[in-house]
Design a protein around this motif. Structure first.
Motif, PDB file in Angstrom:
ATOM      1  N   ASP A 538       0.836  -1.200   0.000  1.00 43.44           N
ATOM      2  CA  ASP A 538       0.000   0.000   0.000  1.00 43.44           C
ATOM      3  C   ASP A 538       0.873   1.252   0.000  1.00 43.44           C
ATOM      4  OD1 ASP A 538      -1.799   2.083   0.559  1.00 43.44           O
ATOM      5  OD2 ASP A 538      -3.087   0.779   1.758  1.00 43.44           O
ATOM      6  N   LEU A 539       0.904   1.943  -1.140  1.00 48.80           N
ATOM      7  CA  LEU A 539       1.702   3.166  -1.243  1.00 48.80           C
ATOM      8  C   LEU A 539       1.181   4.258  -0.320  1.00 48.80           C
ATOM      9  CD1 LEU A 539       2.433   3.475  -5.082  1.00 48.80           C
ATOM     10  CD2 LEU A 539       4.127   3.199  -3.269  1.00 48.80           C
ATOM     11  N   ASP A 540      -0.147   4.364  -0.211  1.00 54.00           N
ATOM     12  CA  ASP A 540      -0.726   5.410   0.633  1.00 54.00           C
ATOM     13  C   ASP A 540      -0.346   5.229   2.099  1.00 54.00           C
ATOM     14  OD1 ASP A 540      -1.941   6.680  -1.498  1.00 54.00           O
ATOM     15  OD2 ASP A 540      -3.784   5.498  -1.331  1.00 54.00           O
ATOM     16  N   GLU A 541      -0.226   3.971   2.521  1.00 60.97           N
ATOM     17  CA  GLU A 541       0.174   3.672   3.898  1.00 60.97           C
ATOM     18  C   GLU A 541       1.692   3.622   4.049  1.00 60.97           C
ATOM     19  OE1 GLU A 541      -1.779   3.304   6.603  1.00 60.97           O
ATOM     20  OE2 GLU A 541      -3.485   3.891   5.348  1.00 60.97           O
ATOM     21  N   LEU A 542       2.403   3.818   2.947  1.00 55.29           N
ATOM     22  CA  LEU A 542       3.875   3.753   2.920  1.00 55.29           C
ATOM     23  C   LEU A 542       4.380   2.410   3.456  1.00 55.29           C
ATOM     24  CD1 LEU A 542       4.746   7.398   4.041  1.00 55.29           C
ATOM     25  CD2 LEU A 542       4.733   6.451   1.726  1.00 55.29           C
ATOM     26  N   LYS A 543       3.651   1.366   3.111  1.00 56.90           N
ATOM     27  CA  LYS A 543       4.072  -0.001   3.416  1.00 56.90           C
ATOM     28  C   LYS A 543       4.002  -0.772   2.104  1.00 56.90           C
ATOM     29  CE  LYS A 543       3.336  -3.990   6.319  1.00 56.90           C
ATOM     30  NZ  LYS A 543       3.200  -4.397   7.694  1.00 56.90           N
ATOM     31  N   PHE A 544       5.138  -0.846   1.429  1.00 54.41           N
ATOM     32  CA  PHE A 544       5.107  -1.385   0.069  1.00 54.41           C
ATOM     33  C   PHE A 544       6.455  -1.985  -0.327  1.00 54.41           C
ATOM     34  CE2 PHE A 544       6.638   2.970  -0.275  1.00 54.41           C
ATOM     35  CZ  PHE A 544       7.722   2.842  -1.135  1.00 54.41           C
ATOM     36  N   VAL A 545       6.392  -2.754  -1.419  1.00 55.71           N
ATOM     37  CA  VAL A 545       7.590  -3.255  -2.100  1.00 55.71           C
ATOM     38  C   VAL A 545       7.446  -2.869  -3.563  1.00 55.71           C
ATOM     39  CG1 VAL A 545       9.053  -5.240  -2.599  1.00 55.71           C
ATOM     40  CG2 VAL A 545       7.654  -5.224  -0.532  1.00 55.71           C
ATOM     41  N   ALA A 546       8.491  -2.284  -4.128  1.00 59.56           N
ATOM     42  CA  ALA A 546       8.486  -1.904  -5.544  1.00 59.56           C
ATOM     43  C   ALA A 546       9.546  -2.718  -6.275  1.00 59.56           C
ATOM     44  CB  ALA A 546       8.772  -0.408  -5.691  1.00 59.56           C
ATOM     45  N   PHE A 547       9.098  -3.466  -7.286  1.00 61.62           N
ATOM     46  CA  PHE A 547      10.024  -4.253  -8.099  1.00 61.62           C
ATOM     47  C   PHE A 547      10.246  -3.526  -9.421  1.00 61.62           C
ATOM     48  CE2 PHE A 547       7.991  -7.333  -5.296  1.00 61.62           C
ATOM     49  CZ  PHE A 547       9.079  -8.062  -4.824  1.00 61.62           C
ATOM     50  N   TYR A 548      11.485  -3.236  -9.733  1.00 61.13           N
ATOM     51  CA  TYR A 548      11.828  -2.507 -10.958  1.00 61.13           C
ATOM     52  C   TYR A 548      12.224  -3.514 -12.030  1.00 61.13           C
ATOM     53  CZ  TYR A 548      11.600   1.318  -7.720  1.00 61.13           C
ATOM     54  OH  TYR A 548      11.136   2.198  -6.785  1.00 61.13           O
ATOM     55  N   THR A 549      11.549  -3.459 -13.158  1.00 58.20           N
ATOM     56  CA  THR A 549      11.749  -4.477 -14.191  1.00 58.20           C
ATOM     57  C   THR A 549      12.274  -3.859 -15.487  1.00 58.20           C
ATOM     58  OG1 THR A 549       9.482  -4.321 -15.047  1.00 58.20           O
ATOM     59  CG2 THR A 549       9.867  -5.831 -13.204  1.00 58.20           C
ATOM     60  N   LYS A 550      12.953  -4.705 -16.229  1.00 58.61           N
ATOM     61  CA  LYS A 550      13.482  -4.311 -17.533  1.00 58.61           C
ATOM     62  C   LYS A 550      13.428  -5.543 -18.425  1.00 58.61           C
ATOM     63  CE  LYS A 550      17.451  -1.880 -19.548  1.00 58.61           C
ATOM     64  NZ  LYS A 550      18.788  -1.310 -19.270  1.00 58.61           N
ATOM     65  N   SER A 551      12.658  -5.433 -19.492  1.00 59.13           N
ATOM     66  CA  SER A 551      12.500  -6.569 -20.415  1.00 59.13           C
ATOM     67  C   SER A 551      12.079  -7.840 -19.687  1.00 59.13           C
ATOM     68  CB  SER A 551      13.797  -6.805 -21.198  1.00 59.13           C
ATOM     69  OG  SER A 551      14.176  -5.654 -21.898  1.00 59.13           O
ATOM     70  N   GLU A 552      11.051  -7.725 -18.861  1.00 59.18           N
ATOM     71  CA  GLU A 552      10.444  -8.856 -18.155  1.00 59.18           C
ATOM     72  C   GLU A 552      11.314  -9.452 -17.049  1.00 59.18           C
ATOM     73  OE1 GLU A 552       7.194  -9.569 -18.783  1.00 59.18           O
ATOM     74  OE2 GLU A 552       7.420  -7.823 -20.079  1.00 59.18           O
ATOM     75  N   GLU A 553      12.401  -8.789 -16.698  1.00 60.18           N
ATOM     76  CA  GLU A 553      13.264  -9.270 -15.616  1.00 60.18           C
ATOM     77  C   GLU A 553      13.318  -8.232 -14.499  1.00 60.18           C
ATOM     78  OE1 GLU A 553      18.008 -10.279 -14.783  1.00 60.18           O
ATOM     79  OE2 GLU A 553      17.243 -10.231 -16.844  1.00 60.18           O
ATOM     80  N   VAL A 554      13.256  -8.686 -13.239  1.00 63.75           N
ATOM     81  CA  VAL A 554      13.391  -7.782 -12.101  1.00 63.75           C
ATOM     82  C   VAL A 554      14.872  -7.433 -11.940  1.00 63.75           C
ATOM     83  CG1 VAL A 554      13.121  -7.507  -9.611  1.00 63.75           C
ATOM     84  CG2 VAL A 554      11.365  -8.711 -10.935  1.00 63.75           C
ATOM     85  N   VAL A 555      15.174  -6.126 -11.979  1.00 67.27           N
ATOM     86  CA  VAL A 555      16.572  -5.691 -11.897  1.00 67.27           C
ATOM     87  C   VAL A 555      16.891  -4.980 -10.587  1.00 67.27           C
ATOM     88  CG1 VAL A 555      16.923  -5.581 -14.391  1.00 67.27           C
ATOM     89  CG2 VAL A 555      16.009  -3.572 -13.183  1.00 67.27           C
ATOM     90  N   ALA A 556      15.842  -4.589  -9.842  1.00 70.95           N
ATOM     91  CA  ALA A 556      16.071  -3.902  -8.560  1.00 70.95           C
ATOM     92  C   ALA A 556      14.797  -3.980  -7.739  1.00 70.95           C
ATOM     93  CB  ALA A 556      16.480  -2.440  -8.785  1.00 70.95           C
ATOM     94  N   VAL A 557      14.935  -3.709  -6.444  1.00 70.07           N
ATOM     95  CA  VAL A 557      13.784  -3.716  -5.553  1.00 70.07           C
ATOM     96  C   VAL A 557      13.954  -2.607  -4.519  1.00 70.07           C
ATOM     97  CG1 VAL A 557      14.866  -5.402  -4.009  1.00 70.07           C
ATOM     98  CG2 VAL A 557      12.383  -5.137  -3.977  1.00 70.07           C
ATOM     99  N   ALA A 558      12.852  -1.981  -4.146  1.00 67.61           N
ATOM    100  CA  ALA A 558      12.859  -0.994  -3.060  1.00 67.61           C
ATOM    101  C   ALA A 558      11.686  -1.303  -2.142  1.00 67.61           C
ATOM    102  CB  ALA A 558      12.742   0.428  -3.605  1.00 67.61           C
ATOM    103  N   SER A 559      11.841  -0.993  -0.855  1.00 67.38           N
ATOM    104  CA  SER A 559      10.727  -1.231   0.067  1.00 67.38           C
ATOM    105  C   SER A 559      10.686  -0.181   1.158  1.00 67.38           C
ATOM    106  CB  SER A 559      10.824  -2.626   0.705  1.00 67.38           C
ATOM    107  OG  SER A 559      11.716  -2.620   1.805  1.00 67.38           O
TER     108      SER A 559
END
Length: 598
Positions: A538-559
């Motif tokens: 939940d972005l609004d609650e600032l409790k989240f995981v963001a997976f950054y993808t490039k060409s169908e592959e996850v290249v980074a993650v933020a939480s």
């Protein structure tokens, strides 16, 4: 995703054992190598040596310096689990892996994170906050950030009870430095020659010097720096503006003296001659070297505007800058130019001190390039909820002052902002201008390309940290620039090993963090050029995981508020496995979950 969180810790019954006589000695020597009697298996497997055997193998130690405690039953922990246990004189981290028990310090020496909330994988524990890794058998730091390793404690099993024996002082300090050699070369400190000369006193330079000593290097080491202070924790400058250089200091002057590492303060290098192996300083002093390590870091990018003579305008570079900024902003008006991580951290740090905080950015959303628009907007709301006013899609035209001191910042849109102090944070560029004409190759952006041992195109000249592009194993050895505090540590170690002819291939995973309003964002991987972001939580609650993808592959993650998921993903990246976009789109994180801590 709730499965990522640690289970509630069960109550642990602690039984303290009086030491009538010395039974065992520490399994590990201070540098983490096994002692001659390691076959007695005091690491917790079912075999253990007899009292008589142990008495003949080592010298006596004072009983009062040690404590023993029965901390659990052998069946209380499954393989792959960790538990923080209380020995009475302090706490330890108990680990079970492959049927054996291990015990070591429970706090990460970097910032004190509880390692029980970290990730146990393949013989090491990864910190949940910033990704440092520690070997569970030796306590040695294997990946960064941080300088110190962890103490390890004896574990044995008697009558199906797990017993830990620990040095009381080690339980209190929760850290140890690796054993280092001394300089055997007889050289006067004023002599213009050093076997290894390190330019720059950031983490790359410091770790390089320490690693050389840890690896047995006994010749002269000199660190030269433009700073007036011994090496300090620079990332804290923008988060803790009141901190002094002494409070931020990474190593004391006594430490450098003890380990024969010379530090020359306020010494700026103006040129390097690789043919004569000579460095020239601004004051005219010259020093010859046998091996050179360049780790000069970055310089703030200049901002073009009218009114350059107006005072109280800062680039945050030193503890003195930070102290001045917070003093001038107290109950006054602060303006931050740029939405870099440093600029935004300063804005967050000033909200409870300044009368007003304004942020000027050239893009519509802060952090968009690094974290994506959705995460950027959520963070922008957090700042606005804390009284920060944004002036986005804008630039500065003029700084206006009264009696030489800043009073107004004029935007190109015509808007005039009241300002008593201004901080410019629009990015940085590599500090490599002094290398022009040196023969050391510099690319069109000012970076120094290096190989996997951190060596430049010149034999015996190494470089690391913010100034380099280097082959990143995570991206098939593509040459990249990653100006992270953690990565600079890695470069320093690799360079030291390269200098000593001990080339090592460390497949580290880039890891960085930022902190604002008491909340932290963790980030692992290399997300440059990502084409999509998959958000779970939940972005609004600032409790989240963001997976950054490039060409169908996850290249980074933020939480945010989802520890230790970034450290878990870092473990997957480090293993060489590919995470597909489809794996994270479902919201099912079971593939990330392993047997956890208690």
């Amino acid at each position: 995703m709730g499965g990522c969180l640690s289970k509630p810790k069960p109550e642990v019954k602690v039984e303290l054992t009086l030491l009538d006589k010395e039974k065992e000695v520490d399994l590990m020597s201070p540098n983490g190598k096994a002692s001659p009697f390691s076959e007695c298996r005091p690491n917790g497997s079912l075999g253990h040596c007899s009292d008589e055997d142990s008495m003949t193998l080592r010298p006596q130690r004072k009983n009062r310096d040690y404590i023993e405690a029965s901390v659990c039953h052998i069946k209380d922990l499954e393989n792959g689990q960790m538990r923080e246990v209380d020995l009475g004189a302090g706490r330890a981290l108990l680990i079970k892996e492959h049927g054996e028990f291990f015990a070591m310090g429970h706090k990460c020496p970097h910032y004190g994170a509880p390692l029980v909330k970290g990730v146990l994988s393949k013989g090491h524990v990864r910190c949940p906050w910033h990704g440092a890794c520690f070997n569970i058998a030796t306590g040695d730091i294997e990946d960064f950030p941080g300088l110190d390793s962890l103490p390890t404690f004896q574990v044995r099993v008697e009558k199906e009870k797990v017993i830990i024996r620990a040095n009381k002082q080690a339980l209190q300090t929760q850290r140890r430095s690796k054993v280092m050699s001394k300089c055997s070369a007889v050289i006067n400190s004023s002599t213009g020659f050093s076997h290894v000369l390190i330019i720059g006193s950031g983490p790359a330079g410091l770790v390089c010097a320490e690693t050389l000593r840890q690896e047995g290097f006994t010749d002269r080491i000199v660190i030269c720096t433009t700073d007036k202070h011994l090496p300090y924790d620079r990332p804290k400058l923008s988060k803790s503006l009141e901190s002094t250089a002494e409070q931020l200091q990474l190593r004391s002057s006594d430490f450098f003296q003890m380990h024969d590492i010379e530090v020359l303060l306020e010494k700026e290098v103006v040129s390097v001659d690789v043919k004569t192996h000579t460095v020239t300083f601004r004051d005219g002093f010259k020093m010859e070297y046998r091996k050179l390590f360049i780790a000069t870091g970055s310089r703030p990018k200049p901002l073009s505007y009218k009114g350059k003579d107006v005072g109280n305008v800062f680039h945050l570079r030193t503890p003195e800058d930070a102290n001045s900024i917070v003093t001038l902003a107290s109950s006054k008006n602060a303006v931050i130019i740029g939405t870099s991580f440093i600029g935004m951290e300063v804005a967050a740090a000033l909200t409870d001190k300044a009368h007003s905080v304004s942020v000027i950015g050239i893009e519509a959303v802060p952090f968009r390039k690094a974290l994506g628009e959705k995460v950027g907007k959520a963070l922008m709301k957090l700042f606005e909820a804390n009284r920060v006013k944004f002036y986005m899609l804008n630039e500065v035209w003029e700084m206006r002052g009264h009696n030489g001191q800043l009073k107004e910042v004029v935007l190109k849109s015509g808007k005039v902002l009241r300002a008593d102090v201004c901080v410019i944070g629009i990015g940085s560029s590599p500090a490599t201008a002094f290398l022009k004409q040196s023969g050391v190759h510099i690319d069109s952006k000012g970076f120094i390309p290096v190989n996997k041992t951190m060596q430049t195109n010149i034999d015996g000249v190494f470089a690391g940290g913010d100034v380099v592009t280097f082959p990143l194993a995570l991206r098939s050895n593509k040459k990249v620039n990653i100006p992270h505090w953690q990565m600079a540590h890695v470069h320093g170690r690799l360079a030291a090993l390269g200098i000593m002819g001990k080339a090592s291939d460390i497949k580290t995973v880039p890891y960085f963090w930022t902190a604002m309003f008491g909340k932290s964002i963790r980030y692992a991987g290399y997300g440059d050029g990502f084409d999509d972001v998959v958000i779970q939580g939940d972005l609004d609650e600032l409790k989240f995981v963001a997976f950054y993808t490039k060409s169908e592959e996850v290249v980074a993650v933020a939480s945010m508020n989802y520890d230790p998921i970034v450290s878990r993903v870092a473990e997957v990246f480090g293993s060489g496995k590919t995470i597909r976009k489809r794996d994270v789109e479902t919201g099912d994180m079971s593939w990330l979950i392993v047997k956890g801590s208690q």
